[in-house]
Scaffold this motif. Sequence first.
Motif, mmCIF file in Angstrom:
data_model
loop_
_atom_site.group_PDB
_atom_site.id
_atom_site.type_symbol
_atom_site.label_atom_id
_atom_site.label_comp_id
_atom_site.label_asym_id
_atom_site.label_seq_id
_atom_site.Cartn_x
_atom_site.Cartn_y
_atom_site.Cartn_z
ATOM 1 N N ALA A 89 58.193 2.844 44.818
ATOM 2 C CA ALA A 89 58.209 1.490 45.376
ATOM 3 C C ALA A 89 57.258 0.576 44.607
ATOM 4 O O ALA A 89 57.610 -0.555 44.253
ATOM 5 N N ALA A 90 56.043 1.076 44.321
ATOM 6 C CA ALA A 90 55.049 0.260 43.613
ATOM 7 C C ALA A 90 55.543 -0.082 42.205
ATOM 8 O O ALA A 90 55.411 -1.216 41.737
ATOM 9 N N ASP A 91 56.154 0.921 41.532
ATOM 10 C CA ASP A 91 56.659 0.686 40.177
ATOM 11 C C ASP A 91 57.832 -0.288 40.173
ATOM 12 O O ASP A 91 58.022 -1.047 39.230
ATOM 13 N N ARG A 92 58.625 -0.233 41.245
ATOM 14 C CA ARG A 92 59.762 -1.158 41.333
ATOM 15 C C ARG A 92 59.267 -2.602 41.450
ATOM 16 O O ARG A 92 59.873 -3.513 40.894
ATOM 17 N N VAL A 93 58.183 -2.783 42.196
ATOM 18 C CA VAL A 93 57.617 -4.129 42.325
ATOM 19 C C VAL A 93 57.127 -4.615 40.970
ATOM 20 O O VAL A 93 57.450 -5.721 40.532
ATOM 21 N N THR A 94 56.360 -3.756 40.268
ATOM 22 C CA THR A 94 55.840 -4.120 38.947
ATOM 23 C C THR A 94 56.993 -4.405 37.986
ATOM 24 O O THR A 94 56.933 -5.325 37.179
ATOM 25 N N ASN A 95 58.055 -3.595 38.090
ATOM 26 C CA ASN A 95 59.200 -3.704 37.187
ATOM 27 C C ASN A 95 59.851 -5.093 37.238
ATOM 28 O O ASN A 95 60.233 -5.640 36.210
ATOM 29 N N VAL A 96 59.991 -5.645 38.438
ATOM 30 C CA VAL A 96 60.689 -6.938 38.557
ATOM 31 C C VAL A 96 59.741 -8.131 38.694
ATOM 32 O O VAL A 96 60.173 -9.275 38.622
ATOM 33 N N ASN A 97 58.438 -7.830 38.869
ATOM 34 C CA ASN A 97 57.466 -8.900 39.100
ATOM 35 C C ASN A 97 57.505 -9.952 37.989
ATOM 36 O O ASN A 97 57.277 -9.646 36.829
ATOM 37 N N GLY A 98 57.807 -11.181 38.359
ATOM 38 C CA GLY A 98 57.856 -12.277 37.386
ATOM 39 C C GLY A 98 59.085 -12.271 36.505
ATOM 40 O O GLY A 98 59.193 -13.063 35.577
#
Length: 243
Positions: A180-189
């Motif tokens: 979940a955390a990596d998915r957020v970083t992946n699409v962030n911005g």
Amino acid sequence: MHVGALIHDSAMGDKKFGAGLLDLLLPRECGGCGRTGTLWCGECAELLRDHPVQLSPRVDPGVPVWALGRYDGPRRRSVIEMKERGRRDLAMPLGIAVAGALGTLERWGEVGGGGRTPIMLVPAPTRARAARSRGGDPVRRIAESVREKREVGSVEGRPVRVCPILRMTRGVRDSVGLSAADRVTNVNGHVSLDTTAVSSIVGDGDIVLLDDVLTTGATAAESVRALALSGIRTTLVLVLAGA
Ligand SMILES: [Zn+2]
């Protein structure tokens, strides 16, 4: 004669004959359950008529999130058939299902007020390469199908407009296997607005973000954020299936 050439020739000369020939060449198989002899069976259609369910994603987009149901049965199979096997024909039955769910949400007062203001359906952004390899964006195709069903009145509810204004910028990986955390970083911005298409948003109609599967909610949250940065308030998120 080469089979491809035969289809091409017959499609040019006689559309009906071309379609009939394709039916002979491609096995007819229900996109929801694999039953042969039909492209979408009555049982799967019935299952997709269930009331939408509200989800509580791990990454909260800050607006209500609804799904046609869980990521199982015909919902799971049809998404895989669309994405992995390029079953474009499934946009129609899935469009009917989404249009029905939207109608239920309208009756429940979750979307749409009085009057006939159109609902703006915004397809969630997709990685350009992934969409190309699938022969186009299935979510956008489903959205177009919802619009058509509403236009001809075969599914009741207010008119729908398709506003493909979200883009996924380069550098986003396939999210399969990411936490979940990596998915957020992946699409962030990485979600941005297509400024040339923003004019498709008109008036004060409700904005519904549409996606196929919601896993953590990271893409939905980033999309809602990108829209908000441009002053566009999302009413709710609607997905085919919640993982
Ligand atoms: Zn079926």
